[in-house]
Design a protein around this motif. Structure first.
Motif, PDB file in Angstrom:
ATOM      1  N   GLN A 168       5.768   3.678   7.319  1.00  0.00           N
ATOM      2  CA  GLN A 168       6.090   3.836   5.902  1.00  0.00           C
ATOM      3  C   GLN A 168       5.796   2.525   5.179  1.00  0.00           C
ATOM      4  N   LEU A 169       4.807   2.558   4.268  1.00  0.00           N
ATOM      5  CA  LEU A 169       4.356   1.339   3.601  1.00  0.00           C
ATOM      6  C   LEU A 169       4.615   1.327   2.098  1.00  0.00           C
ATOM      7  N   GLY A 170       5.106   2.418   1.545  1.00  0.00           N
ATOM      8  CA  GLY A 170       5.477   2.451   0.139  1.00  0.00           C
ATOM      9  C   GLY A 170       4.302   2.568  -0.816  1.00  0.00           C
ATOM     10  N   ILE A 171       4.591   2.288  -2.071  1.00  0.00           N
ATOM     11  CA  ILE A 171       3.596   2.326  -3.148  1.00  0.00           C
ATOM     12  C   ILE A 171       3.280   0.892  -3.538  1.00  0.00           C
ATOM     13  N   HIS A 172       2.002   0.593  -3.646  1.00  0.00           N
ATOM     14  CA  HIS A 172       1.556  -0.752  -3.998  1.00  0.00           C
ATOM     15  C   HIS A 172       0.919  -0.721  -5.380  1.00  0.00           C
ATOM     16  N   GLY A 173       1.397  -1.607  -6.264  1.00  0.00           N
ATOM     17  CA  GLY A 173       0.878  -1.683  -7.620  1.00  0.00           C
ATOM     18  C   GLY A 173       1.846  -1.078  -8.619  1.00  0.00           C
ATOM     19  N   THR A 174       1.572  -1.345  -9.882  1.00  0.00           N
ATOM     20  CA  THR A 174       2.410  -0.807 -10.951  1.00  0.00           C
ATOM     21  C   THR A 174       1.531  -0.099 -11.981  1.00  0.00           C
ATOM     22  N   HIS A 175       0.669  -0.846 -12.667  1.00  0.00           N
ATOM     23  CA  HIS A 175      -0.250  -0.206 -13.619  1.00  0.00           C
ATOM     24  C   HIS A 175      -1.223   0.705 -12.878  1.00  0.00           C
ATOM     25  N   VAL A 176      -1.795   0.194 -11.798  1.00  0.00           N
ATOM     26  CA  VAL A 176      -2.593   1.001 -10.874  1.00  0.00           C
ATOM     27  C   VAL A 176      -1.789   1.043  -9.585  1.00  0.00           C
ATOM     28  N   ALA A 177      -1.282   2.199  -9.232  1.00  0.00           N
ATOM     29  CA  ALA A 177      -0.412   2.327  -8.071  1.00  0.00           C
ATOM     30  C   ALA A 177      -1.065   3.197  -7.003  1.00  0.00           C
ATOM     31  N   VAL A 178      -0.981   2.739  -5.750  1.00  0.00           N
ATOM     32  CA  VAL A 178      -1.533   3.481  -4.617  1.00  0.00           C
ATOM     33  C   VAL A 178      -0.393   3.766  -3.642  1.00  0.00           C
ATOM     34  N   ASP A 179      -0.201   5.034  -3.335  1.00  0.00           N
ATOM     35  CA  ASP A 179       0.804   5.418  -2.354  1.00  0.00           C
ATOM     36  C   ASP A 179       0.185   5.262  -0.966  1.00  0.00           C
ATOM     37  N   TYR A 180       0.545   4.180  -0.291  1.00  0.00           N
ATOM     38  CA  TYR A 180      -0.033   3.876   1.020  1.00  0.00           C
ATOM     39  C   TYR A 180       0.335   4.919   2.069  1.00  0.00           C
ATOM     40  N   ASP A 181       1.386   5.659   1.843  1.00  0.00           N
ATOM     41  CA  ASP A 181       1.817   6.623   2.846  1.00  0.00           C
ATOM     42  C   ASP A 181       0.966   7.890   2.846  1.00  0.00           C
TER      43      ASP A 181
ATOM     44  N   VAL B  68      10.624  -3.539  -3.739  1.00  0.00           N
ATOM     45  CA  VAL B  68      11.108  -4.191  -2.525  1.00  0.00           C
ATOM     46  C   VAL B  68      10.390  -5.493  -2.197  1.00  0.00           C
ATOM     47  N   GLY B  69       9.425  -5.874  -2.999  1.00  0.00           N
ATOM     48  CA  GLY B  69       8.727  -7.122  -2.731  1.00  0.00           C
ATOM     49  C   GLY B  69       7.349  -7.157  -3.343  1.00  0.00           C
ATOM     50  N   GLU B  70       6.538  -8.019  -2.747  1.00  0.00           N
ATOM     51  CA  GLU B  70       5.192  -8.239  -3.258  1.00  0.00           C
ATOM     52  C   GLU B  70       4.293  -8.596  -2.077  1.00  0.00           C
ATOM     53  N   GLU B  71       3.077  -8.089  -2.094  1.00  0.00           N
ATOM     54  CA  GLU B  71       2.074  -8.434  -1.088  1.00  0.00           C
ATOM     55  C   GLU B  71       0.782  -8.766  -1.809  1.00  0.00           C
ATOM     56  N   ASN B  72       0.239  -9.920  -1.531  1.00  0.00           N
ATOM     57  CA  ASN B  72      -1.022 -10.355  -2.142  1.00  0.00           C
ATOM     58  C   ASN B  72      -0.961 -10.297  -3.664  1.00  0.00           C
ATOM     59  N   GLY B  73       0.202 -10.581  -4.230  1.00  0.00           N
ATOM     60  CA  GLY B  73       0.367 -10.562  -5.679  1.00  0.00           C
ATOM     61  C   GLY B  73       0.556  -9.183  -6.276  1.00  0.00           C
ATOM     62  N   VAL B  74       0.705  -8.168  -5.428  1.00  0.00           N
ATOM     63  CA  VAL B  74       0.855  -6.781  -5.882  1.00  0.00           C
ATOM     64  C   VAL B  74       2.282  -6.320  -5.584  1.00  0.00           C
ATOM     65  N   THR B  75       2.944  -5.728  -6.571  1.00  0.00           N
ATOM     66  CA  THR B  75       4.302  -5.225  -6.412  1.00  0.00           C
ATOM     67  C   THR B  75       4.331  -4.082  -5.403  1.00  0.00           C
ATOM     68  N   VAL B  76       5.343  -4.081  -4.545  1.00  0.00           N
ATOM     69  CA  VAL B  76       5.530  -3.017  -3.558  1.00  0.00           C
ATOM     70  C   VAL B  76       6.840  -2.297  -3.862  1.00  0.00           C
ATOM     71  N   TRP B  77       6.751  -0.962  -3.877  1.00  0.00           N
ATOM     72  CA  TRP B  77       7.893  -0.092  -4.154  1.00  0.00           C
ATOM     73  C   TRP B  77       8.250   0.652  -2.884  1.00  0.00           C
ATOM     74  N   GLY B  78       9.512   0.583  -2.478  1.00  0.00           N
ATOM     75  CA  GLY B  78       9.964   1.176  -1.224  1.00  0.00           C
ATOM     76  C   GLY B  78      10.193   2.667  -1.309  1.00  0.00           C
ATOM     77  N   PRO B  79      10.673   3.202  -0.218  1.00  0.00           N
ATOM     78  CA  PRO B  79      11.070   2.509   0.994  1.00  0.00           C
ATOM     79  C   PRO B  79       9.871   2.078   1.834  1.00  0.00           C
ATOM     80  N   VAL B  80      10.091   1.016   2.605  1.00  0.00           N
ATOM     81  CA  VAL B  80       9.072   0.470   3.490  1.00  0.00           C
ATOM     82  C   VAL B  80       9.686   0.310   4.871  1.00  0.00           C
ATOM     83  N   ASP B  81       8.985   0.836   5.870  1.00  0.00           N
ATOM     84  CA  ASP B  81       9.384   0.707   7.268  1.00  0.00           C
ATOM     85  C   ASP B  81       8.114   0.722   8.117  1.00  0.00           C
ATOM     86  N   PRO B  82       7.423  -0.445   8.189  1.00  0.00           N
ATOM     87  CA  PRO B  82       6.129  -0.511   8.883  1.00  0.00           C
ATOM     88  C   PRO B  82       6.248  -0.154  10.364  1.00  0.00           C
ATOM     89  N   PRO B  83       5.201   0.381  10.953  1.00  0.00           N
ATOM     90  CA  PRO B  83       3.904   0.647  10.330  1.00  0.00           C
ATOM     91  C   PRO B  83       3.799   2.024   9.688  1.00  0.00           C
TER      92      PRO B  83
END
Length: 105
Positions: free
Chosen positions: A31-44, A14-29
């Motif tokens: 639901q923030l999705g997964i950030h990263g691809t090779h190293v991925a962090v589920d922000y939720d 769904v986009g990119e933040e600070n050069g890091v790929t973001v995977w949705g769904p995202v609905d702040p604050p």
């Protein structure tokens, strides 16, 4: 509930933040999705205890603010995921299984 290891197939980029790929769904604050691809962090599910950041031997992670997220007001972002050496230490120490490292990505 752990990060979905198949997020690249089950979620939409769904986009990119600070050069890091973001995977949705995202609905702040909430639901923030997964950030990263090779190293991925589920922000939720990340509780931001910082153990991955403290233990990473190559400093892949940095702190980012996530105000009003129900789990924590900051998260660890895989800002330098291209530096990852696939040691899997972050995956092993994360108490909520919010991190996935995939050497094939």
């Amino acid at each position: 509930m752990a990060i979905d290891p198949n997020f690249e197939q089950s979620r939409e980029q769904v986009g990119e933040e600070n050069g890091v790929t973001v995977w949705g769904p995202v609905d702040p604050p909430e639901q923030l999705g997964i950030h990263g691809t090779h190293v991925a962090v589920d922000y939720d599910i990340c509780i931001a205890d910082g153990v991955c950041l403290e233990n990473c031997p190559v400093d892949v992670f940095t702190w980012v603010d996530t105000p009003d997220h129900p789990e924590s007001d900051r998260k660890v972002e895989p800002t330098r995921e291209d530096q990852c050496i696939d040691c899997m230490l972050c995956v092993d120490v994360c108490p909520v299984d919010a991190i996935d490292v995939d050497a094939s990505r």
